[in-house]
Write a protein that holds these residues in place. Structure first.
Motif, PDB file in Angstrom:
ATOM      1  N   TYR A  47       0.844  -1.196   0.000  1.00  0.00           N
ATOM      2  CA  TYR A  47       0.000   0.000   0.000  1.00  0.00           C
ATOM      3  C   TYR A  47       0.878   1.244   0.000  1.00  0.00           C
ATOM      4  CZ  TYR A  47      -3.710  -3.198   1.335  1.00  0.00           C
ATOM      5  OH  TYR A  47      -4.601  -4.235   1.352  1.00  0.00           O
ATOM      6  N   VAL A  48       0.308   2.329  -0.534  1.00  0.00           N
ATOM      7  CA  VAL A  48       0.981   3.627  -0.536  1.00  0.00           C
ATOM      8  C   VAL A  48      -0.014   4.661  -0.016  1.00  0.00           C
ATOM      9  CG1 VAL A  48       2.161   5.378  -1.920  1.00  0.00           C
ATOM     10  CG2 VAL A  48       2.306   2.980  -2.592  1.00  0.00           C
ATOM     11  N   LEU A  49       0.466   5.518   0.884  1.00  0.00           N
ATOM     12  CA  LEU A  49      -0.325   6.620   1.421  1.00  0.00           C
ATOM     13  C   LEU A  49       0.454   7.901   1.225  1.00  0.00           C
ATOM     14  CD1 LEU A  49      -2.673   7.786   3.237  1.00  0.00           C
ATOM     15  CD2 LEU A  49      -1.163   7.313   5.194  1.00  0.00           C
ATOM     16  N   ALA A  50      -0.167   8.913   0.661  1.00  0.00           N
ATOM     17  CA  ALA A  50       0.464  10.223   0.511  1.00  0.00           C
ATOM     18  C   ALA A  50      -0.062  11.150   1.604  1.00  0.00           C
ATOM     19  CB  ALA A  50       0.165  10.817  -0.861  1.00  0.00           C
ATOM     20  N   VAL A  58       4.375  12.619  -4.002  1.00  0.00           N
ATOM     21  CA  VAL A  58       3.578  11.648  -4.775  1.00  0.00           C
ATOM     22  C   VAL A  58       4.175  11.301  -6.132  1.00  0.00           C
ATOM     23  CG1 VAL A  58       1.413  12.296  -3.667  1.00  0.00           C
ATOM     24  CG2 VAL A  58       2.078  13.424  -5.794  1.00  0.00           C
ATOM     25  N   GLY A  59       5.412  11.691  -6.377  1.00  0.00           N
ATOM     26  CA  GLY A  59       5.994  11.494  -7.702  1.00  0.00           C
ATOM     27  C   GLY A  59       6.002  10.064  -8.193  1.00  0.00           C
ATOM     28  N   LEU A  60       6.045   9.104  -7.266  1.00  0.00           N
ATOM     29  CA  LEU A  60       6.100   7.691  -7.664  1.00  0.00           C
ATOM     30  C   LEU A  60       4.794   6.937  -7.429  1.00  0.00           C
ATOM     31  CD1 LEU A  60       9.602   6.657  -6.254  1.00  0.00           C
ATOM     32  CD2 LEU A  60       9.005   7.275  -8.604  1.00  0.00           C
ATOM     33  N   VAL A  61       3.787   7.578  -6.879  1.00  0.00           N
ATOM     34  CA  VAL A  61       2.558   6.865  -6.518  1.00  0.00           C
ATOM     35  C   VAL A  61       1.925   6.188  -7.729  1.00  0.00           C
ATOM     36  CG1 VAL A  61       0.213   7.098  -5.614  1.00  0.00           C
ATOM     37  CG2 VAL A  61       2.107   8.242  -4.460  1.00  0.00           C
ATOM     38  N   GLY A  62       1.785   6.901  -8.831  1.00  0.00           N
ATOM     39  CA  GLY A  62       1.179   6.311 -10.026  1.00  0.00           C
ATOM     40  C   GLY A  62       1.955   5.108 -10.526  1.00  0.00           C
ATOM     41  N   GLU A  63       3.262   5.224 -10.525  1.00  0.00           N
ATOM     42  CA  GLU A  63       4.117   4.135 -10.990  1.00  0.00           C
ATOM     43  C   GLU A  63       4.044   2.929 -10.052  1.00  0.00           C
ATOM     44  OE1 GLU A  63       8.647   3.736 -12.785  1.00  0.00           O
ATOM     45  OE2 GLU A  63       8.029   5.600 -11.820  1.00  0.00           O
ATOM     46  N   LEU A  64       4.110   3.163  -8.764  1.00  0.00           N
ATOM     47  CA  LEU A  64       4.056   2.057  -7.801  1.00  0.00           C
ATOM     48  C   LEU A  64       2.719   1.328  -7.854  1.00  0.00           C
ATOM     49  CD1 LEU A  64       5.808   3.736  -4.742  1.00  0.00           C
ATOM     50  CD2 LEU A  64       6.708   1.850  -6.132  1.00  0.00           C
ATOM     51  N   THR A  65       1.641   2.067  -8.020  1.00  0.00           N
ATOM     52  CA  THR A  65       0.336   1.409  -8.067  1.00  0.00           C
ATOM     53  C   THR A  65       0.151   0.631  -9.367  1.00  0.00           C
ATOM     54  OG1 THR A  65      -0.727   3.453  -8.834  1.00  0.00           O
ATOM     55  CG2 THR A  65      -0.765   3.016  -6.465  1.00  0.00           C
ATOM     56  N   ARG A  66       0.739   1.076 -10.444  1.00  0.00           N
ATOM     57  CA  ARG A  66       0.674   0.307 -11.689  1.00  0.00           C
ATOM     58  C   ARG A  66       1.515  -0.968 -11.608  1.00  0.00           C
ATOM     59  NH1 ARG A  66      -0.475   5.322 -12.991  1.00  0.00           N
ATOM     60  NH2 ARG A  66      -1.886   5.828 -14.676  1.00  0.00           N
ATOM     61  N   GLN A  67       2.444  -0.997 -10.661  1.00  0.00           N
ATOM     62  CA  GLN A  67       3.310  -2.164 -10.497  1.00  0.00           C
ATOM     63  C   GLN A  67       2.888  -3.046  -9.332  1.00  0.00           C
ATOM     64  OE1 GLN A  67       7.464  -1.026 -10.579  1.00  0.00           O
ATOM     65  NE2 GLN A  67       7.157   0.283 -12.357  1.00  0.00           N
ATOM     66  N   GLY A  68       1.696  -2.845  -8.797  1.00  0.00           N
ATOM     67  CA  GLY A  68       1.173  -3.786  -7.820  1.00  0.00           C
ATOM     68  C   GLY A  68       0.764  -3.256  -6.473  1.00  0.00           C
ATOM     69  N   ALA A  69       1.262  -2.095  -6.046  1.00  0.00           N
ATOM     70  CA  ALA A  69       0.842  -1.545  -4.752  1.00  0.00           C
ATOM     71  C   ALA A  69      -0.545  -0.926  -4.909  1.00  0.00           C
ATOM     72  CB  ALA A  69       1.834  -0.482  -4.286  1.00  0.00           C
ATOM     73  N   GLN A  70      -1.286  -0.857  -3.818  1.00  0.00           N
ATOM     74  CA  GLN A  70      -2.589  -0.206  -3.859  1.00  0.00           C
ATOM     75  C   GLN A  70      -2.510   1.127  -3.137  1.00  0.00           C
ATOM     76  OE1 GLN A  70      -6.016  -2.151  -2.035  1.00  0.00           O
ATOM     77  NE2 GLN A  70      -7.347  -1.097  -3.481  1.00  0.00           N
ATOM     78  N   LEU A  71      -3.112   2.146  -3.724  1.00  0.00           N
ATOM     79  CA  LEU A  71      -3.165   3.464  -3.099  1.00  0.00           C
ATOM     80  C   LEU A  71      -4.218   3.458  -2.000  1.00  0.00           C
ATOM     81  CD1 LEU A  71      -2.435   6.479  -2.947  1.00  0.00           C
ATOM     82  CD2 LEU A  71      -4.133   6.867  -4.756  1.00  0.00           C
ATOM     83  N   LEU A  72      -3.833   3.896  -0.823  1.00  0.00           N
ATOM     84  CA  LEU A  72      -4.756   4.132   0.277  1.00  0.00           C
ATOM     85  C   LEU A  72      -5.085   5.618   0.235  1.00  0.00           C
ATOM     86  CD1 LEU A  72      -6.245   3.257   2.801  1.00  0.00           C
ATOM     87  CD2 LEU A  72      -4.090   3.398   4.055  1.00  0.00           C
ATOM     88  N   LEU A  73      -6.320   5.944  -0.098  1.00  0.00           N
ATOM     89  CA  LEU A  73      -6.699   7.319  -0.411  1.00  0.00           C
ATOM     90  C   LEU A  73      -7.800   7.820   0.526  1.00  0.00           C
ATOM     91  CD1 LEU A  73      -6.392   9.721  -2.404  1.00  0.00           C
ATOM     92  CD2 LEU A  73      -8.063   8.582  -3.874  1.00  0.00           C
TER      93      LEU A  73
END
Length: 195
Positions: A47-50, A58-73
C-alpha cells in the motif's frame, strides 16, 4: 518496525507493507536501492499513502500502483489527486505517471482504523489541512506520527494567525502522537505533555 527511506529530498517511511509518501518522479531506482539497504524490496510495498499531493510526496505513486501496490486514499484527498499533474509531467525524462484513483482503496478518516487493522497496522489517519487542504497524517497507537509537511510543533507560537495548525496539532496530540516523522526534517521525540 518503521523504516526510514531517505533517497531524495523527501523522507519516506515503510511500516508493515505501507509506504508513506514517495519522492519525485524518476526516483524509483533510488527507492529500490533504499529498500534493499533495509533488507526490503519493492514487492514488500503493498500500500501507498500520501500525506498530501505535492510533487515531492507523490511522484512515484502512479508508478508504484501500476506495479502492484494499492493506493490508500483518504476521501478528503480525492479532489486534489491531480492538482500537480501538469507540474510533475514537465520533466519528461522523469517518466511521471498520474495516479489512477479508480483503483484506490478510498476510505474516510473514520474508516481508517478498521482498514489499517485489516493490514496489520494499529493506528488511524487524521485530516491535517493547515499545510495543504488534502493533508493527512498517520498516527500509530505506539505514538509514531507521520505528518508530511506539517509545520513542527515547536513553531506553533509563530503561527498565531493559523488556528488550523493549532487544531491539527491538537488532534495529533489527542491521539497520543509522540514520535514525529516529518517529510523534510529529522524525527522529533516530544516530551510528555508537549503543547
Amino acid at each position: 518496525m518503521i523504516f526510514t527511506l531517505k533517497y531524495g529530498n523527501t523522507n519516506t517511511y515503510f511500516v508493515n507493507g505501507l509506504l508513506i509518501d514517495t519522492d519525485m518522479a524518476g526516483t524509483l531506482p533510488a527507492l529500490r536501492r533504499a529498500l534493499k539497504a533495509q533488507g526490503l524490496s519493492q514487492g514488500d510495498i503493498r500500500y501507498v499513502l500520501a500525506t498530501h499531493y505535492h510533487p515531492d510526496h507523490v511522484g512515484l505513486v502512479g508508478e508504484l500502483t501500476r506495479q502492484g501496490a494499492q493506493l490508500l486514499l483518504p476521501d478528503h484527498q480525492l479532489p486534489h489527486v491531480h492538482a500537480f499533474d501538469a507540474v510533475c509531467a514537465r520533466d519528461r525524462k522523469a517518466g511521471f505517471m498520474p495516479v489512477d484513483e479508480s483503483r484506490a482503496a478510498v476510505i474516510s478518516a473514520g474508516e481508517s482504523r478498521a482498514f489499517l487493522a485489516s493490514i496489520g497496522i494499529a493506528g488511524e489517519i487524521v485530516r491535517t489541512g493547515s499545510h495543504s487542504p488534502d493533508g493527512a497524517a498517520l498516527v500509530l497507537d505506539d505514538g509514531s506520527a507521520f505528518v508530511g509537511d506539517l509545520e513542527p510543533l515547536a513553531f506553533l507560537d509563530g503561527y498565531a494567525d493559523n488556528p488550523a495548525l493549532r487544531a491539527d496539532w491538537d488532534s495529533l496530540l489527542h491521539l497520543g502522537a509522540r514520535v514525529i516523522h516529518y517529510g523534510h526534517a529529522n524525527v522529533q521525540v516530544l516530551s510528555r505533555g508537549a503543547r
